[in-house]
Design a protein around this motif. Structure first.
Motif, short mmCIF file in Angstrom:
data_model
loop_
_atom_site.label_atom_id
_atom_site.label_comp_id
_atom_site.label_asym_id
_atom_site.label_seq_id
_atom_site.Cartn_x
_atom_site.Cartn_y
_atom_site.Cartn_z
N PRO A 132 -17.34 4.00 7.39
CA PRO A 132 -18.45 3.06 7.59
C PRO A 132 -19.52 3.21 6.52
O PRO A 132 -19.70 4.29 5.94
N ALA A 133 -20.24 2.13 6.29
CA ALA A 133 -21.27 2.13 5.26
C ALA A 133 -22.37 3.15 5.55
O ALA A 133 -23.05 3.61 4.63
N SER A 134 -22.54 3.50 6.81
CA SER A 134 -23.58 4.46 7.18
C SER A 134 -23.29 5.86 6.65
O SER A 134 -24.19 6.69 6.52
N GLY A 135 -22.01 6.14 6.37
CA GLY A 135 -21.62 7.46 5.90
C GLY A 135 -21.66 8.53 6.98
O GLY A 135 -21.57 9.72 6.68
N GLN A 136 -21.76 8.11 8.23
CA GLN A 136 -21.91 9.05 9.33
C GLN A 136 -20.60 9.39 10.05
O GLN A 136 -20.60 10.13 11.02
N GLY A 137 -19.50 8.83 9.61
CA GLY A 137 -18.24 9.09 10.29
C GLY A 137 -17.10 8.43 9.56
O GLY A 137 -17.20 8.09 8.38
N GLY A 138 -16.00 8.23 10.27
CA GLY A 138 -14.86 7.58 9.67
C GLY A 138 -13.69 7.57 10.62
O GLY A 138 -13.78 8.04 11.76
N SER A 139 -12.58 7.02 10.16
CA SER A 139 -11.39 6.95 11.00
C SER A 139 -10.14 6.94 10.15
O SER A 139 -10.16 6.57 8.97
N VAL A 140 -9.05 7.37 10.76
CA VAL A 140 -7.72 7.31 10.17
C VAL A 140 -6.81 6.58 11.15
O VAL A 140 -6.86 6.84 12.36
N VAL A 141 -6.01 5.66 10.63
CA VAL A 141 -5.02 4.94 11.43
C VAL A 141 -3.66 5.08 10.75
O VAL A 141 -3.55 4.78 9.55
N VAL A 142 -2.66 5.53 11.49
CA VAL A 142 -1.30 5.62 10.97
C VAL A 142 -0.35 5.00 11.99
O VAL A 142 -0.37 5.36 13.18
N LEU A 143 0.47 4.07 11.54
CA LEU A 143 1.48 3.43 12.38
C LEU A 143 2.85 3.61 11.76
O LEU A 143 2.99 3.57 10.54
N ASP A 144 3.85 3.78 12.59
CA ASP A 144 5.24 3.83 12.16
C ASP A 144 5.97 2.69 12.85
O ASP A 144 6.22 2.74 14.05
N GLY A 145 6.27 1.64 12.10
CA GLY A 145 6.96 0.50 12.68
C GLY A 145 8.37 0.87 13.12
O GLY A 145 9.07 1.60 12.44
N VAL A 146 8.76 0.34 14.28
CA VAL A 146 10.07 0.64 14.85
C VAL A 146 11.10 -0.36 14.31
O VAL A 146 10.99 -1.56 14.54
N THR A 147 12.08 0.14 13.57
CA THR A 147 13.12 -0.72 13.01
C THR A 147 14.03 -1.23 14.11
O THR A 147 14.62 -0.44 14.85
N PRO A 148 14.15 -2.55 14.29
CA PRO A 148 15.00 -3.07 15.36
C PRO A 148 16.48 -3.00 14.98
O PRO A 148 16.81 -3.00 13.79
N PRO A 149 17.36 -2.94 15.97
CA PRO A 149 18.79 -3.00 15.66
C PRO A 149 19.17 -4.40 15.20
O PRO A 149 18.41 -5.36 15.39
N LYS A 150 20.32 -4.52 14.59
CA LYS A 150 20.79 -5.83 14.17
C LYS A 150 21.01 -6.70 15.41
O LYS A 150 21.43 -6.23 16.45
N GLY A 151 20.71 -7.99 15.24
CA GLY A 151 20.93 -8.89 16.36
C GLY A 151 19.68 -9.60 16.82
O GLY A 151 19.71 -10.40 17.74
N GLY A 152 18.56 -9.32 16.16
CA GLY A 152 17.34 -10.05 16.48
C GLY A 152 16.47 -9.36 17.50
O GLY A 152 16.94 -8.53 18.29
N ALA A 153 15.19 -9.74 17.47
CA ALA A 153 14.23 -9.13 18.39
C ALA A 153 13.33 -10.19 19.01
O ALA A 153 12.26 -9.86 19.53
N GLY A 154 13.77 -11.45 18.98
CA GLY A 154 12.99 -12.51 19.61
C GLY A 154 11.72 -12.88 18.88
O GLY A 154 10.86 -13.56 19.43
N CYS A 155 11.60 -12.43 17.62
CA CYS A 155 10.36 -12.66 16.88
C CYS A 155 10.67 -13.21 15.49
O CYS A 155 11.63 -12.78 14.85
N LEU A 156 9.83 -14.13 15.05
CA LEU A 156 10.00 -14.71 13.71
C LEU A 156 9.45 -13.79 12.61
O LEU A 156 9.71 -14.03 11.44
N HIS A 157 8.73 -12.75 13.02
CA HIS A 157 8.01 -11.94 12.05
C HIS A 157 8.67 -10.59 11.84
O HIS A 157 9.36 -10.07 12.70
N SER A 158 8.40 -10.02 10.69
CA SER A 158 8.97 -8.73 10.34
C SER A 158 8.15 -7.59 10.94
O SER A 158 7.01 -7.77 11.36
N VAL A 159 8.73 -6.40 10.93
CA VAL A 159 7.99 -5.22 11.36
C VAL A 159 6.79 -4.96 10.45
O VAL A 159 5.69 -4.67 10.94
#
Length: 261
Positions: free
Chosen positions: A25-52
């Motif tokens: 943050p601009a205040s310089g008083q803190g911060g954050s870390v975010v880490v995500l690990d996308g789950v690779t789907p099996p072949k055959g589709g996942a009902g979604c038009l979008h990628s991981v």
């Protein structure tokens, strides 16, 4: 403050499905870390038009913004809002009820002058080091504790364990899953440094047994996150040459972020 990160795909011909960010943050008083690990789907589709990667970028971006802009909101609420925002972005085009709708593991750490808050969902890891050098792993070990027989096939996992009571949970399209995360708050004075790792990097400890969490942390401090990823890649290549069956992906996306206060 020292902040270093490394993230690379397991296969150069496939996009990296991990996400990592550091918010200050601009205040310089803190911060954050975010880490995500996308789950690779099996072949055959996942009902979604979008990628991981589309999903992890959306969810990770929302989480990064919310952890910084709403510093007083509990991380459980922040994750819930981020999931809802991401789901809304593709609810009209995709089947969000599909068990393999895009999803991810989550690690969030947020610090202020007084506290360090954390949230861990599924099998990525958060390591916290105290001023006297003690390293504590903060883990959601529900997946690791399941018997191998229960994980025999993707269909079995999806029907009986994935985002189900008695199984394990990931961030997908249901905002209420945030309440399943491992969470807590530590006094800032008790944290000298922290590191967040996806399971492509934790395999240095958990799969290859090159050292314990303290050894892993010392390696990151001394040589940096990229050194840990490089060592994992060397071990993966040797493992592939020995052709052990049932070992999962030969090479996985690997992400590490190290923060020293």
């Amino acid at each position: 403050m020292r902040t270093e990160l490394a993230s690379e795909p397991g296969d150069a011909d496939r996009p990296n499905e991990d996400f990592v960010s550091v918010g200050l943050p601009a205040s310089g008083q803190g911060g954050s870390v975010v880490v995500l690990d996308g789950v690779t789907p099996p072949k055959g589709g996942a009902g979604c038009l979008h990628s991981v990667p589309w999903f992890t970028a959306r969810l990770g971006g929302a989480l990064t913004e919310l952890t910084v802009s709403l510093p007083d909101a509990p991380l459980v609420d922040t994750l819930s809002r981020a999931i809802a925002r991401t789901a809304e972005a593709h609810a009209s085009t995709c089947d969000l009820s599909h068990p393999r709708t895009p999803q991810a593991t989550v690690v969030v750490a947020r610090w202020s002058p007084a506290t360090v808050e954390y949230l861990v969902l599924s099998d990525s890891a958060l390591l916290v080091e105290s001023p006297d050098g003690v390293v504590t792993p903060l883990l959601d070990d529900r997946l690791a504790l399941l018997p191998r027989s229960a994980l025999a096939t993707d269909a079995l996992v999806d029907s009986t364990l994935r985002n189900k009571e008695g199984g394990f949970f990931t961030a997908a399209a249901d905002p209420s899953v945030s309440r399943r995360a491992v969470t807590g708050t530590l006094p800032r004075r008790e944290v000298r440094a922290l590191a967040a790792l996806t399971d492509g990097a934790t395999r240095w400890v958990e799969r290859f047994e090159e050292g314990d969490w303290t050894d892993c942390f010392r390696l990151m401090r001394k040589e940096g996150p990229q050194a840990l990823v490089d060592r994992v890649r060397t071990l993966e290549r040797a493992d592939s040459a020995r052709s052990f069956p049932g070992r999962g992906k030969s090479h996985d996306d690997a992400t590490v972020v190290y923060v020293e206060f």
